[in-house]
Design a protein around this motif. Structure first.
Motif, mmCIF file in Angstrom:
data_model
loop_
_atom_site.group_PDB
_atom_site.id
_atom_site.type_symbol
_atom_site.label_atom_id
_atom_site.label_comp_id
_atom_site.label_asym_id
_atom_site.label_seq_id
_atom_site.Cartn_x
_atom_site.Cartn_y
_atom_site.Cartn_z
ATOM 1 N N GLU A 63 -28.092 -15.922 38.250
ATOM 2 C CA GLU A 63 -27.902 -15.001 37.126
ATOM 3 C C GLU A 63 -29.225 -14.698 36.423
ATOM 4 O OE1 GLU A 63 -25.697 -14.803 32.789
ATOM 5 O OE2 GLU A 63 -24.921 -16.197 34.286
ATOM 6 N N LEU A 66 -31.244 -12.370 38.582
ATOM 7 C CA LEU A 66 -30.703 -11.009 38.576
ATOM 8 C C LEU A 66 -31.015 -10.293 37.262
ATOM 9 C CD1 LEU A 66 -27.306 -11.577 40.388
ATOM 10 C CD2 LEU A 66 -29.282 -10.288 41.245
ATOM 11 N N ARG A 67 -30.998 -11.010 36.166
ATOM 12 C CA ARG A 67 -31.368 -10.391 34.878
ATOM 13 C C ARG A 67 -32.839 -9.982 34.885
ATOM 14 N NH1 ARG A 67 -28.103 -12.581 29.805
ATOM 15 N NH2 ARG A 67 -26.104 -12.932 30.835
ATOM 16 N N ALA A 70 -33.041 -6.877 36.964
ATOM 17 C CA ALA A 70 -32.547 -5.705 36.222
ATOM 18 C C ALA A 70 -33.610 -5.195 35.254
ATOM 19 C CB ALA A 70 -31.258 -6.055 35.484
ATOM 20 N N PHE A 99 -27.153 -8.507 43.856
ATOM 21 C CA PHE A 99 -27.194 -7.552 42.755
ATOM 22 C C PHE A 99 -25.905 -6.729 42.711
ATOM 23 C CE2 PHE A 99 -28.455 -3.995 40.169
ATOM 24 C CZ PHE A 99 -29.347 -4.538 39.270
ATOM 25 N N ARG A 100 -25.461 -6.256 43.859
ATOM 26 C CA ARG A 100 -24.242 -5.454 43.927
ATOM 27 C C ARG A 100 -23.025 -6.283 43.494
ATOM 28 N NH1 ARG A 100 -22.211 -0.813 46.799
ATOM 29 N NH2 ARG A 100 -24.199 -0.541 47.837
ATOM 30 N N CYS A 102 -22.964 -8.748 41.425
ATOM 31 C CA CYS A 102 -23.027 -9.008 39.991
ATOM 32 C C CYS A 102 -22.802 -7.749 39.155
ATOM 33 C CB CYS A 102 -24.371 -9.625 39.646
ATOM 34 S SG CYS A 102 -24.584 -10.021 37.902
ATOM 35 N N TYR A 103 -23.488 -6.664 39.509
ATOM 36 C CA TYR A 103 -23.481 -5.450 38.688
ATOM 37 C C TYR A 103 -22.596 -4.328 39.233
ATOM 38 C CZ TYR A 103 -27.344 -7.580 36.167
ATOM 39 O OH TYR A 103 -28.116 -8.432 35.422
ATOM 40 N N GLU A 104 -22.006 -4.551 40.411
ATOM 41 C CA GLU A 104 -21.115 -3.578 41.055
ATOM 42 C C GLU A 104 -21.786 -2.244 41.355
ATOM 43 O OE1 GLU A 104 -17.556 -3.425 38.676
ATOM 44 O OE2 GLU A 104 -17.031 -5.485 39.210
ATOM 45 N N PHE A 110 -28.637 1.308 40.227
ATOM 46 C CA PHE A 110 -28.906 0.816 38.879
ATOM 47 C C PHE A 110 -30.148 1.496 38.318
ATOM 48 C CE2 PHE A 110 -30.805 -2.181 35.887
ATOM 49 C CZ PHE A 110 -29.720 -2.588 35.124
#
Length: 122
Positions: A63, A66-67, A70, A99-100, A102-104, A110
């Motif tokens: 997490e 991934l943040r 982002a 990433f996909r 987590c953030y769809e 993104f």
């Protein structure tokens, strides 16, 4: 060496402390032992505290990475493979899958959404 300064949440506790630690250096080779040592805990102590908070070492590290990714995608200066590497992912494909999940949305989508939002706000 790329150091990424990212706010990784407003939570308190060991999960938030671990996320903050990882968020500052997401590409570092984080292991439970290394993180526990940096946090002044035993390996088992860290694992138990994270479990009490409803998370795990792996989930918290992913997490935080991934943040950080982002945040880098928002700036738009680095390529996706560079971001994946800078955030500690083994390869671009693994990064894109995580990433996909987590953030769809894929990392490129993104980035496009961020760019489109910035254009509309100007």
């Amino acid at each position: 060496m790329l150091v990424i300064l990212v706010s990784v949440g407003t939570g308190f506790g060991y999960g938030a402390e671990l996320a903050s630690l990882v968020g500052g250096h997401p590409a570092a080779g984080w292991s439970v032992a290394r993180a526990a040592d940096r946090m002044g805990l035993s390996v088992r102590g860290l694992q138990c505290r994270l479990a009490t908070e409803g998370t795990s070492f792996r989930a918290t590290v992913t997490e935080a990475r991934l943040r950080a990714a982002a945040a880098l995608l928002s700036y738009g200066e680095l390529g996706l493979a560079e971001i994946a590497f800078a955030c500690g992912f083994a390869d671009h494909a693994h990064f894109a899958r995580c990433f996909r999940r987590c953030y769809e949305v894929p990392p490129s989508g993104f980035r496009e959404a961020i760019a489109a939002g910035a254009t509309r706000q100007e």
